[in-house]
Design an enzyme around this catalytic site. Structure first.
Site, PDB file in Angstrom:
ATOM      1  CB  THR A  18      -0.924  -0.014   1.238  1.00 58.19           C
ATOM      2  OG1 THR A  18      -1.824  -1.110   1.098  1.00 58.19           O
ATOM      3  CG2 THR A  18      -1.723   1.256   1.385  1.00 58.19           C
ATOM      4  CB  THR A  97       0.371  -3.582   6.335  1.00 59.05           C
ATOM      5  OG1 THR A  97      -0.868  -3.667   5.624  1.00 59.05           O
ATOM      6  CG2 THR A  97       0.892  -2.165   6.323  1.00 59.05           C
ATOM      7  CG  ASP A  98      -2.575  -7.266   3.706  1.00 60.61           C
ATOM      8  OD1 ASP A  98      -2.937  -6.523   4.642  1.00 60.61           O
ATOM      9  OD2 ASP A  98      -3.153  -7.286   2.608  1.00 60.61           O
TER      10      ASP A  98
HETATM   11  N1  ASP Z   1      -2.677  -5.475   0.676  1.00 61.59           N
HETATM   12  C1  ASP Z   1      -1.643  -4.509   1.021  1.00 61.59           C
HETATM   13  C2  ASP Z   1      -0.326  -5.236   1.046  1.00 61.59           C
HETATM   14  O1  ASP Z   1      -0.082  -5.932   1.989  1.00 61.59           O
HETATM   15  C3  ASP Z   1      -1.968  -3.897   2.325  1.00 61.59           C
HETATM   16  C4  ASP Z   1      -0.977  -2.884   2.824  1.00 61.59           C
HETATM   17  O2  ASP Z   1       0.157  -2.768   2.400  1.00 61.59           O
HETATM   18  O3  ASP Z   1      -1.384  -2.141   3.776  1.00 61.59           O
HETATM   19  O4  ASP Z   1       0.456  -5.110   0.129  1.00 61.59           O
END
Ligand code: ASP
Length: 320
Positions: A18, A97-98
């Site tokens: 993200t 983040t995932d």
């Molecule tokens: N779906 C995204 C990822 O993990 C979520 C994020 O980065 O907050 O790449």
């Protein structure tokens, strides 16, 4: 403290997420596509990084929900090159983040770095009205300047250790938590305020596990199942059915509470174990660990969360 302005380079590796996401509307913090903006552009948005001796590399450009062995191999290989280079002071990795906690765990376990390796991220895309990525990158810079060896995660002004960190919120900017251990430190206006030490540091690093990991075609197959009310063990029996393309080597069970497992699931897991599948017990509780006692039905995960226990078991099996 590392003075990154004294000739040695800081390296920033981009993998997507993200932090590199873009939405059609600036006000949209959820309907975006991750992994769109190049890491060089992310760096350009951070005034604190301007004029510093640094190198940027785009190792991958993915949504980290799709993280897996090929990107981990590419990332670990580039990290090792930079960690071995005496002209490099530290490495920052931008990441979604995932699955950030899984990447942090794998990198700490395989590399045991003697330089700072700081993973950072964002909960809002780069196109947001108020993106959090630039501040997180600036905070990551403050953390690498401390010069402390090892893999940490920096998000929303907090510094988390690779073993403890977990994503605990779907939306809030402070999406990460370190459970009972708490964060290692916080970052306030570029100053790092430490709460606790990381624990024992590694004096010598065995390069063999990394070499084995980099040469692997796939990680040994380890599946994750959860105990819950009304569990019947049929999922485990399905996993054990003959004909799978990759043989099942291990199962991590996220037990209820202090590692209790529904009797029907216990029976199915015991049958799997009797056929040579390794079974490891973690807990589905967000806080606490499985406190060891003689009545536990399976070997416990030594405090690792279910997803990290899955990786630990897969890596152990790979090294056998
Ligand atoms: N779906 C995204 C990822 O993990 C979520 C994020 O980065 O907050 O790449």
């Amino acid at each position: 403290m590392v003075d990154t302005n004294q000739g040695r380079r800081l390296v920033i590796l981009g993998t997507g997420g993200t932090i590199a996401g873009r939405a059609a509307q600036a006000g949209d913090n959820v309907g975006y596509v991750a992994g769109q903006v190049g890491v060089a552009d992310l760096v350009a948005a951070v005034p604190a990084l301007a004029g510093m001796p640094l190198a940027v590399e785009q190792v991958a450009q993915i949504d980290s929900k799709d993280m897996g062995l090929p990107v981990w191999q590419a990332l670990a290989a580039r990290l090792q090159v930079h960690l071995d280079d005496c002209q490099v002071s530290a490495v920052i990795v931008t990441h979604g983040t995932d699955t950030l906690e899984e990447t942090a765990f794998v990198l700490q376990r395989l590399l045991q770095p003697t330089k700072p390796v700081v993973l950072t991220c964002a909960m809002r895309p780069a196109s947001a009205l108020v993106p959090d990525g630039p501040q997180n990158l600036a905070d990551a810079l403050a953390v690498v300047r401390q010069g402390e060896a090892g893999v940490v995660v920096v998000c929303a002004g907090e510094v988390h250790g690779a073993l403890e960190v977990a994503k605990v919120h779907t939306y809030r900017l402070d999406a990460f938590d370190s459970g009972d251990a708490g964060p290692l430190a916080c970052v306030e206006e570029g100053e790092v305020r430490r709460f606790r030490s990381r624990g024992a540091s590694v004096a010598s690093h065995d390069p063999a596990p990394l070499a084995r990991f980099l040469a692997a075609d796939a990680l040994p197959r380890v599946e994750l199942v959860t105990s819950h009310a009304d569990a019947d063990g049929s999922l485990v029996r399905a996993l054990m059915a003959p004909g799978a393309a990759r043989p099942l080597r291990g199962i991590v069970v996220a037990g209820t509470g202090n590692g209790t497992v529904h009797q029907a699931l216990t029976d199915a897991l015991n049958a799997a174990q009797a056929q040579g599948v390794r079974v490891v017990l973690a807990t589905r509780c967000a806080r606490g660990r499985v406190v060891p006692h003689a009545g536990l039905p399976f070997a416990h995960s030594a405090g690792l969360s279910p997803v990290k226990a899955r990786l630990a078991l897969a890596l152990d099996l790979l090294m056998e």
